[in-house]
Motif scaffolding. Structure first.
Motif, PDB file in Angstrom:
ATOM      1  N   GLY A  35       0.794  -1.214   0.000  1.00 38.29           N
ATOM      2  CA  GLY A  35       0.000   0.000   0.000  1.00 38.29           C
ATOM      3  C   GLY A  35       0.830   1.268   0.000  1.00 38.29           C
ATOM      4  N   TRP A  36       0.158   2.373  -0.249  1.00 36.41           N
ATOM      5  CA  TRP A  36       0.751   3.699  -0.193  1.00 36.41           C
ATOM      6  C   TRP A  36       0.003   4.522   0.853  1.00 36.41           C
ATOM      7  N   PHE A  37       0.755   5.232   1.663  1.00 36.17           N
ATOM      8  CA  PHE A  37       0.214   6.138   2.662  1.00 36.17           C
ATOM      9  C   PHE A  37       0.788   7.528   2.406  1.00 36.17           C
ATOM     10  N   ARG A  38       0.154   8.526   3.011  1.00 39.18           N
ATOM     11  CA  ARG A  38       0.712   9.875   2.912  1.00 39.18           C
ATOM     12  C   ARG A  38       0.487  10.612   4.223  1.00 39.18           C
ATOM     13  N   GLN A  39       1.346  11.594   4.448  1.00 43.41           N
ATOM     14  CA  GLN A  39       1.211  12.437   5.630  1.00 43.41           C
ATOM     15  C   GLN A  39       1.539  13.872   5.248  1.00 43.41           C
ATOM     16  N   ALA A  40       0.553  14.722   5.425  1.00 42.19           N
ATOM     17  CA  ALA A  40       0.740  16.151   5.168  1.00 42.19           C
ATOM     18  C   ALA A  40       1.164  16.838   6.468  1.00 42.19           C
ATOM     19  N   PRO A  41       1.796  17.980   6.380  1.00 40.93           N
ATOM     20  CA  PRO A  41       2.227  18.690   7.599  1.00 40.93           C
ATOM     21  C   PRO A  41       1.060  18.947   8.540  1.00 40.93           C
ATOM     22  N   GLY A  42       1.250  18.579   9.805  1.00 36.85           N
ATOM     23  CA  GLY A  42       0.226  18.814  10.811  1.00 36.85           C
ATOM     24  C   GLY A  42      -0.937  17.849  10.781  1.00 36.85           C
ATOM     25  N   LYS A  43      -0.858  16.855   9.905  1.00 40.85           N
ATOM     26  CA  LYS A  43      -1.951  15.881   9.804  1.00 40.85           C
ATOM     27  C   LYS A  43      -1.444  14.475  10.080  1.00 40.85           C
ATOM     28  N   GLU A  44      -2.373  13.577  10.373  1.00 41.47           N
ATOM     29  CA  GLU A  44      -2.017  12.193  10.604  1.00 41.47           C
ATOM     30  C   GLU A  44      -1.788  11.472   9.273  1.00 41.47           C
ATOM     31  N   ARG A  45      -1.015  10.407   9.356  1.00 43.80           N
ATOM     32  CA  ARG A  45      -0.797   9.586   8.169  1.00 43.80           C
ATOM     33  C   ARG A  45      -2.112   8.933   7.754  1.00 43.80           C
ATOM     34  N   GLU A  46      -2.349   8.873   6.448  1.00 50.37           N
ATOM     35  CA  GLU A  46      -3.584   8.274   5.955  1.00 50.37           C
ATOM     36  C   GLU A  46      -3.283   7.342   4.791  1.00 50.37           C
ATOM     37  N   LEU A  47      -4.134   6.346   4.659  1.00 49.96           N
ATOM     38  CA  LEU A  47      -4.010   5.399   3.565  1.00 49.96           C
ATOM     39  C   LEU A  47      -4.452   6.069   2.266  1.00 49.96           C
ATOM     40  N   VAL A  48      -3.665   5.877   1.228  1.00 48.00           N
ATOM     41  CA  VAL A  48      -4.004   6.399  -0.093  1.00 48.00           C
ATOM     42  C   VAL A  48      -4.620   5.294  -0.949  1.00 48.00           C
ATOM     43  N   ASP A  61     -11.214   7.864  -0.634  1.00 44.37           N
ATOM     44  CA  ASP A  61     -12.159   8.639  -1.453  1.00 44.37           C
ATOM     45  C   ASP A  61     -11.453   9.711  -2.274  1.00 44.37           C
ATOM     46  N   PHE A  62     -10.448  10.364  -1.689  1.00 46.74           N
ATOM     47  CA  PHE A  62      -9.777  11.452  -2.393  1.00 46.74           C
ATOM     48  C   PHE A  62      -8.925  10.944  -3.548  1.00 46.74           C
ATOM     49  N   ALA A  63      -8.581   9.640  -3.536  1.00 46.12           N
ATOM     50  CA  ALA A  63      -7.708   9.081  -4.564  1.00 46.12           C
ATOM     51  C   ALA A  63      -8.483   8.383  -5.687  1.00 46.12           C
ATOM     52  N   ARG A  64      -9.669   7.944  -5.370  1.00 47.67           N
ATOM     53  CA  ARG A  64     -10.438   7.158  -6.340  1.00 47.67           C
ATOM     54  C   ARG A  64     -10.718   7.981  -7.598  1.00 47.67           C
ATOM     55  N   GLY A  65     -10.397   7.380  -8.735  1.00 46.99           N
ATOM     56  CA  GLY A  65     -10.623   8.066 -10.002  1.00 46.99           C
ATOM     57  C   GLY A  65      -9.448   8.896 -10.486  1.00 46.99           C
ATOM     58  N   ARG A  66      -8.506   9.189  -9.596  1.00 46.61           N
ATOM     59  CA  ARG A  66      -7.331   9.976 -10.002  1.00 46.61           C
ATOM     60  C   ARG A  66      -6.027   9.184  -9.841  1.00 46.61           C
ATOM     61  N   PHE A  67      -5.984   8.295  -8.863  1.00 47.70           N
ATOM     62  CA  PHE A  67      -4.765   7.529  -8.565  1.00 47.70           C
ATOM     63  C   PHE A  67      -4.979   6.071  -8.949  1.00 47.70           C
ATOM     64  N   PRO A  87      -3.337  20.763  -5.091  1.00 45.75           N
ATOM     65  CA  PRO A  87      -2.477  21.240  -3.991  1.00 45.75           C
ATOM     66  C   PRO A  87      -2.683  20.458  -2.697  1.00 45.75           C
ATOM     67  N   GLU A  88      -3.901  20.003  -2.443  1.00 45.66           N
ATOM     68  CA  GLU A  88      -4.162  19.238  -1.214  1.00 45.66           C
ATOM     69  C   GLU A  88      -3.554  17.846  -1.231  1.00 45.66           C
ATOM     70  N   ASP A  89      -2.991  17.436  -2.360  1.00 44.19           N
ATOM     71  CA  ASP A  89      -2.266  16.168  -2.422  1.00 44.19           C
ATOM     72  C   ASP A  89      -0.824  16.321  -1.927  1.00 44.19           C
ATOM     73  N   THR A  90      -0.413  17.521  -1.636  1.00 41.83           N
ATOM     74  CA  THR A  90       0.936  17.756  -1.140  1.00 41.83           C
ATOM     75  C   THR A  90       1.151  17.031   0.176  1.00 41.83           C
ATOM     76  N   ALA A  91       2.162  16.176   0.221  1.00 40.69           N
ATOM     77  CA  ALA A  91       2.427  15.358   1.400  1.00 40.69           C
ATOM     78  C   ALA A  91       3.695  14.538   1.166  1.00 40.69           C
ATOM     79  N   VAL A  92       4.127  13.863   2.220  1.00 38.66           N
ATOM     80  CA  VAL A  92       5.161  12.835   2.083  1.00 38.66           C
ATOM     81  C   VAL A  92       4.449  11.503   1.885  1.00 38.66           C
ATOM     82  N   TYR A  93       4.789  10.825   0.794  1.00 32.97           N
ATOM     83  CA  TYR A  93       4.166   9.551   0.447  1.00 32.97           C
ATOM     84  C   TYR A  93       5.124   8.411   0.794  1.00 32.97           C
ATOM     85  N   SER A  94       4.583   7.392   1.457  1.00 30.35           N
ATOM     86  CA  SER A  94       5.398   6.246   1.867  1.00 30.35           C
ATOM     87  C   SER A  94       4.726   4.947   1.440  1.00 30.35           C
ATOM     88  N   CYS A  95       5.534   4.001   1.008  1.00 29.60           N
ATOM     89  CA  CYS A  95       4.985   2.699   0.670  1.00 29.60           C
ATOM     90  C   CYS A  95       5.153   1.746   1.851  1.00 29.60           C
TER      91      CYS A  95
END
Length: 116
Positions: A35-48, A61-67, A87-95
């Motif tokens: 899987g891929w996760f992401r974490q934006a500044p000041g936010k918790e890590r979330e599954l992408v 939901d934010f990734a469906r249809g675009r990723f 712009p709201e996709d800005t984050a550190v992405y981790s696998c």
């Protein structure tokens, strides 16, 4: 110790695309989850997005249809194609790759920055 090597991050404009890659430095046996996760500044890590070995890909939901998440089973590599970036996709992405013995492997994270 197997490490996950990520690449493909960078800075893009709104609407552009990036493809992230995650390749293990060695062999991971009995992969159960990728899987891929992401974490934006000041936010918790979330599954992408995720691919269970015995299931269909799943997306936030934010990734469906675009990723699009995909894998290379021979290499145990996992990829994330990201289109129409915002712009709201800005984050550190981790696998992340988990095996059936509950070992969990993480990449070092790559920065994705989307400017308007």
């Amino acid at each position: 110790q197997v490490q996950l090597v990520e690449s493909g991050g960078g800075s893009v404009q709104t609407g552009e695309s990036l493809t992230l890659s995650c390749v293990p430095s060695g062999t991971i046996f009995s992969v159960a989850f990728m899987g891929w996760f992401r974490q934006a500044p000041g936010k918790e890590r979330e599954l992408v997005a995720a691919i269970p070995i015995d299931g269909m890909p799943a997306y936030a939901d934010f990734a469906r249809g675009r990723f699009t998440i995909s894998r290379d089973s021979a290499r145990n590599a996992v990829y994330l194609q990201m289109d129409r970036l915002k712009p709201e996709d800005t984050a550190v992405y981790s696998c992340n790759i988990d095996d059936l013995n509950r070992a969990s492997y993480w990449g070092q994270g790559v920065q994705v920055t989307v400017s308007s």
